[in-house]
Design a protein around this motif. Structure first.
Motif, PDB file in Angstrom:
ATOM      1  N   LEU A  41       0.831  -1.203   0.000  1.00  0.00           N
ATOM      2  CA  LEU A  41       0.000   0.000   0.000  1.00  0.00           C
ATOM      3  C   LEU A  41       0.869   1.258   0.000  1.00  0.00           C
ATOM      4  CD1 LEU A  41      -2.892   1.101   0.143  1.00  0.00           C
ATOM      5  CD2 LEU A  41      -2.702   1.036   2.632  1.00  0.00           C
ATOM      6  N   ALA A  42       1.964   1.226   0.775  1.00  0.00           N
ATOM      7  CA  ALA A  42       2.874   2.381   0.800  1.00  0.00           C
ATOM      8  C   ALA A  42       3.539   2.596  -0.556  1.00  0.00           C
ATOM      9  CB  ALA A  42       3.930   2.186   1.882  1.00  0.00           C
ATOM     10  N   SER A  43       3.775   1.487  -1.296  1.00  0.00           N
ATOM     11  CA  SER A  43       4.434   1.617  -2.601  1.00  0.00           C
ATOM     12  C   SER A  43       3.526   2.266  -3.633  1.00  0.00           C
ATOM     13  CB  SER A  43       4.867   0.235  -3.110  1.00  0.00           C
ATOM     14  OG  SER A  43       3.752  -0.545  -3.507  1.00  0.00           O
ATOM     15  N   PHE A  44       2.219   2.385  -3.345  1.00  0.00           N
ATOM     16  CA  PHE A  44       1.308   3.034  -4.272  1.00  0.00           C
ATOM     17  C   PHE A  44       1.479   4.550  -4.257  1.00  0.00           C
ATOM     18  CE2 PHE A  44      -2.077  -0.558  -4.273  1.00  0.00           C
ATOM     19  CZ  PHE A  44      -1.159  -1.370  -4.908  1.00  0.00           C
ATOM     20  N   THR A  45       2.335   5.042  -3.373  1.00  0.00           N
ATOM     21  CA  THR A  45       2.709   6.458  -3.371  1.00  0.00           C
ATOM     22  C   THR A  45       4.180   6.559  -3.747  1.00  0.00           C
ATOM     23  OG1 THR A  45       1.087   6.993  -1.656  1.00  0.00           O
ATOM     24  CG2 THR A  45       2.884   8.556  -1.996  1.00  0.00           C
ATOM     25  N   LEU A  46       4.451   7.090  -4.936  1.00  0.00           N
ATOM     26  CA  LEU A  46       5.833   7.256  -5.395  1.00  0.00           C
ATOM     27  C   LEU A  46       6.388   8.576  -4.865  1.00  0.00           C
ATOM     28  CD1 LEU A  46       5.756   6.153  -9.152  1.00  0.00           C
ATOM     29  CD2 LEU A  46       6.662   4.889  -7.199  1.00  0.00           C
ATOM     30  N   ARG A  47       7.508   8.506  -4.185  1.00  0.00           N
ATOM     31  CA  ARG A  47       8.156   9.718  -3.666  1.00  0.00           C
ATOM     32  C   ARG A  47       9.530   9.881  -4.303  1.00  0.00           C
ATOM     33  NH1 ARG A  47       5.405  11.919   0.478  1.00  0.00           N
ATOM     34  NH2 ARG A  47       3.803  10.623   1.469  1.00  0.00           N
ATOM     35  N   SER A  48       9.894  11.107  -4.520  1.00  0.00           N
ATOM     36  CA  SER A  48      11.165  11.387  -5.178  1.00  0.00           C
ATOM     37  C   SER A  48      12.329  11.121  -4.233  1.00  0.00           C
ATOM     38  CB  SER A  48      11.208  12.838  -5.657  1.00  0.00           C
ATOM     39  OG  SER A  48      12.445  13.124  -6.270  1.00  0.00           O
ATOM     40  N   PRO A  49      13.348  10.387  -4.697  1.00  0.00           N
ATOM     41  CA  PRO A  49      14.512  10.138  -3.848  1.00  0.00           C
ATOM     42  C   PRO A  49      15.514  11.295  -3.845  1.00  0.00           C
ATOM     43  CG  PRO A  49      14.786   9.027  -5.942  1.00  0.00           C
ATOM     44  CD  PRO A  49      13.428   9.685  -5.987  1.00  0.00           C
ATOM     45  N   ARG A  50      15.239  12.323  -4.664  1.00  0.00           N
ATOM     46  CA  ARG A  50      16.191  13.432  -4.759  1.00  0.00           C
ATOM     47  C   ARG A  50      15.494  14.645  -5.348  1.00  0.00           C
ATOM     48  NH1 ARG A  50      19.597  11.337 -10.033  1.00  0.00           N
ATOM     49  NH2 ARG A  50      18.031  11.922 -11.579  1.00  0.00           N
ATOM     50  N   SER A  51      16.202  15.742  -5.391  1.00  0.00           N
ATOM     51  CA  SER A  51      15.681  16.958  -6.010  1.00  0.00           C
ATOM     52  C   SER A  51      15.861  16.870  -7.522  1.00  0.00           C
ATOM     53  CB  SER A  51      16.407  18.190  -5.472  1.00  0.00           C
ATOM     54  OG  SER A  51      16.233  18.302  -4.071  1.00  0.00           O
ATOM     55  N   GLY A  52      14.968  17.519  -8.243  1.00  0.00           N
ATOM     56  CA  GLY A  52      15.091  17.511  -9.693  1.00  0.00           C
ATOM     57  C   GLY A  52      13.842  18.040 -10.366  1.00  0.00           C
ATOM     58  N   LEU A  53      13.807  17.869 -11.672  1.00  0.00           N
ATOM     59  CA  LEU A  53      12.714  18.346 -12.506  1.00  0.00           C
ATOM     60  C   LEU A  53      11.896  17.145 -12.968  1.00  0.00           C
ATOM     61  CD1 LEU A  53      12.112  21.298 -13.407  1.00  0.00           C
ATOM     62  CD2 LEU A  53      13.042  20.675 -15.631  1.00  0.00           C
ATOM     63  N   VAL A  54      10.572  17.282 -12.937  1.00  0.00           N
ATOM     64  CA  VAL A  54       9.676  16.169 -13.277  1.00  0.00           C
ATOM     65  C   VAL A  54       9.373  16.165 -14.773  1.00  0.00           C
ATOM     66  CG1 VAL A  54       7.343  15.242 -13.001  1.00  0.00           C
ATOM     67  CG2 VAL A  54       8.616  16.056 -11.011  1.00  0.00           C
ATOM     68  N   ILE A  55       9.521  14.989 -15.376  1.00  0.00           N
ATOM     69  CA  ILE A  55       9.076  14.758 -16.744  1.00  0.00           C
ATOM     70  C   ILE A  55       8.033  13.648 -16.679  1.00  0.00           C
ATOM     71  CG2 ILE A  55       9.708  14.104 -19.090  1.00  0.00           C
ATOM     72  CD1 ILE A  55      10.901  16.760 -18.198  1.00  0.00           C
ATOM     73  N   VAL A  56       6.808  13.937 -17.097  1.00  0.00           N
ATOM     74  CA  VAL A  56       5.723  12.955 -17.030  1.00  0.00           C
ATOM     75  C   VAL A  56       5.838  11.994 -18.204  1.00  0.00           C
ATOM     76  CG1 VAL A  56       3.215  12.654 -17.045  1.00  0.00           C
ATOM     77  CG2 VAL A  56       4.238  14.584 -15.831  1.00  0.00           C
ATOM     78  N   GLY A  57       5.615  10.710 -17.934  1.00  0.00           N
ATOM     79  CA  GLY A  57       5.693   9.692 -18.973  1.00  0.00           C
ATOM     80  C   GLY A  57       4.509   9.747 -19.929  1.00  0.00           C
ATOM     81  N   THR A  58       4.557   8.897 -20.946  1.00  0.00           N
ATOM     82  CA  THR A  58       3.506   8.864 -21.969  1.00  0.00           C
ATOM     83  C   THR A  58       2.904   7.473 -22.059  1.00  0.00           C
ATOM     84  OG1 THR A  58       5.133   8.355 -23.705  1.00  0.00           O
ATOM     85  CG2 THR A  58       4.612  10.684 -23.314  1.00  0.00           C
ATOM     86  N   ASN A  59       1.680   7.406 -22.606  1.00  0.00           N
ATOM     87  CA  ASN A  59       1.050   6.108 -22.840  1.00  0.00           C
ATOM     88  C   ASN A  59       1.490   5.543 -24.181  1.00  0.00           C
ATOM     89  OD1 ASN A  59      -0.381   7.539 -24.785  1.00  0.00           O
ATOM     90  ND2 ASN A  59      -2.229   7.722 -23.526  1.00  0.00           N
ATOM     91  N   ARG A  60       0.841   4.468 -24.602  1.00  0.00           N
ATOM     92  CA  ARG A  60       1.247   3.805 -25.851  1.00  0.00           C
ATOM     93  C   ARG A  60       1.067   4.687 -27.076  1.00  0.00           C
ATOM     94  NH1 ARG A  60       4.167  -0.080 -23.456  1.00  0.00           N
ATOM     95  NH2 ARG A  60       2.931  -1.319 -21.996  1.00  0.00           N
ATOM     96  N   ASP A  61       0.186   5.675 -26.969  1.00  0.00           N
ATOM     97  CA  ASP A  61      -0.070   6.561 -28.104  1.00  0.00           C
ATOM     98  C   ASP A  61       0.783   7.818 -28.065  1.00  0.00           C
ATOM     99  OD1 ASP A  61      -2.064   4.825 -29.021  1.00  0.00           O
ATOM    100  OD2 ASP A  61      -3.566   5.749 -27.719  1.00  0.00           O
ATOM    101  N   GLY A  62       1.656   7.922 -27.065  1.00  0.00           N
ATOM    102  CA  GLY A  62       2.521   9.084 -26.962  1.00  0.00           C
ATOM    103  C   GLY A  62       1.903  10.266 -26.235  1.00  0.00           C
ATOM    104  N   THR A  63       0.738  10.072 -25.611  1.00  0.00           N
ATOM    105  CA  THR A  63       0.076  11.138 -24.868  1.00  0.00           C
ATOM    106  C   THR A  63       0.556  11.141 -23.425  1.00  0.00           C
ATOM    107  OG1 THR A  63      -1.884  10.867 -26.263  1.00  0.00           O
ATOM    108  CG2 THR A  63      -2.156  12.113 -24.217  1.00  0.00           C
ATOM    109  N   LYS A  64       0.763  12.323 -22.877  1.00  0.00           N
ATOM    110  CA  LYS A  64       1.215  12.435 -21.496  1.00  0.00           C
ATOM    111  C   LYS A  64       0.196  11.805 -20.542  1.00  0.00           C
ATOM    112  CE  LYS A  64       5.127  14.750 -21.808  1.00  0.00           C
ATOM    113  NZ  LYS A  64       6.412  14.261 -21.247  1.00  0.00           N
TER     114      LYS A  64
END
Length: 382
Positions: free
Chosen positions: A200-223
């Motif tokens: 249940l705790a793993s369902f919350t992703l936390r950043s291990p460091r400082s940085g800039l966020v880039i959101v991933g894309t789905n199979r169609d290339g949409t954010k």
């Protein structure tokens, strides 16, 4: 008269000089042989995060960081639907509480039984000792029948005492086995609860460091966004170190064979930034791949380390790259824009003699080397 003026103006507008044509005298110079490519500004240090392991193939995003958001260590990057796991945590908590309550009850019962067994055993041993004392007298004291009764009572009480000792010992073992089983069940439930809570705790992703966020894309290339379902193997978010940016380029297979680590590169950024940066090739992929699943073009990946990182650089910006792979001594070259094709044949327009066919050579930083068809000192226009 009006017709003559109209023709004169039309001829003037149609002439190269009137349309702002460019002219250039061609001279023999040592020119770099370049390979042209396109690429994107990227970070050399990237931490990628996928969906958490769970019991389902798909899982829904309930919260996700914004594209370009700056995060610190411990900040939430994404959250996922953990309703089923939360229910399992509650179920395991309930089962563990019931098992612990049962264990406490059994401990109280066994403590009472152990005390009762001590009393029972003490009584049996006391009766056996008393009967033994009665029988351990001179046979002449009692009549024969009475003495035999004492001897028999001694034997029976001794056997009863021995039986009681064995029963008490066996009862203690049974109680211990019962406790061991209950404690083992409690430990199992504790382990299952800890695993469910960790999941249940793993369902919350936390950043291990400082940085800039880039959101991933789905199979169609949409954010990706809230309520999107994702699968194992997908990149949900990336956290990049934007203080160390590089250029990741795709070079056509036929040209990539001439690339080696250490070659110089000229990088021209997109129109929003402009300007030209210099860099060095630091990595050339050893494998050839298709440019995309919709393209048959084969390319190799090349990474360029910039000599200086501009504050205007942002990950994802497009760039044009010119890579120096060789030098041509005393070469003639014309701008790419000056080449004119007739019937599929390349040529240039000379100021003194009109269009002339030429044989094109390799690319040289936005220009094309002329193998045949021109001499040094001739002037072209376009």
């Amino acid at each position: 008269m009006n017709r003559l003026v109209f023709v004169t103006i039309a001829l003037a507008l149609g002439s190269p000089s009137a349309l702002g044509a460019q002219r250039q005298v061609i001279s023999a110079e040592d020119r770099p042989i370049t390979v042209e490519a396109t690429g994107l500004v990227a970070a050399s240090d990237v931490a990628r995060f996928g969906p958490p392991p769970n019991r389902s193939w798909q899982i829904a995003i309930t919260k996700i960081a914004r594209e370009g958001q700056r995060v610190n260590e411990g900040d939430v990057l994404a959250e996922f639907d953990g309703a089923a796991t939360d229910d399992r945590v509650k179920e395991k908590q309930s089962e563990l509480a019931a098992k612990q309550s049962e264990l406490e009850s059994v401990l109280e019962t066994q403590a009472r039984e152990a005390e009762e067994d001590k009393v029972s055993l003490a009584e049996a041993e006391s009766a056996a000792r008393k009967a033994a004392r009665k029988a351990d007298v001179d046979v002449s004291v009692y009549a024969g029948l009475e003495y035999r009764k004492l001897v028999e009572e001694k034997r029976i009480t001794a056997e009863l005492a021995e039986y009681e000792r064995r029963r008490v010992a066996l009862a203690a073992k049974v109680r211990q086995l019962t406790l061991d089983e209950l404690r083992a069940d409690a430990r199992r439930l504790e382990s299952e609860l800890a695993a469910a809570e960790k999941e249940l705790a793993s369902f919350t992703l936390r950043s291990p460091r400082s940085g800039l966020v880039i959101v991933g894309t789905n199979r169609d290339g949409t954010k990706l966004d809230v309520n999107d379902t994702v699968n194992p193997g997908m990149t949900i978010v990336e956290v990049i170190d934007d203080s160390d940016l590089v250029i990741d380029a795709e070079v056509p297979e036929f040209a990539a064979a001439r690339l080696v680590v250490g070659q110089q590169a000229s990088v021209t950024l997109d129109a929003t930034v402009g300007g030209e940066l210099s860099g060095t090739v630091v990595e050339v992929a050893s494998i050839v791949r298709r440019q995309s699943r919709f393209s048959q073009a084969m390319v190799r990946d090349v990474r360029i380390q910039l000599d200086e990182v501009s504050d205007a650089l942002r990950p994802g910006m497009t760039a044009k790259i010119s890579l120096v792979v060789d030098m041509a001594t005393g070469a003639l070259a014309v701008p790419e824009d000056a080449i004119r094709y007739r019937d599929g044949e390349p040529g240039v327009t000379l100021v003194s003699g009109g269009w002339r066919r030429v044989t094109l050579g390799e690319t040289s930083a936005g220009m094309r080397i002329i193998e045949e068809g021109m001499s040094a000192g001739e002037e072209i226009e376009w």
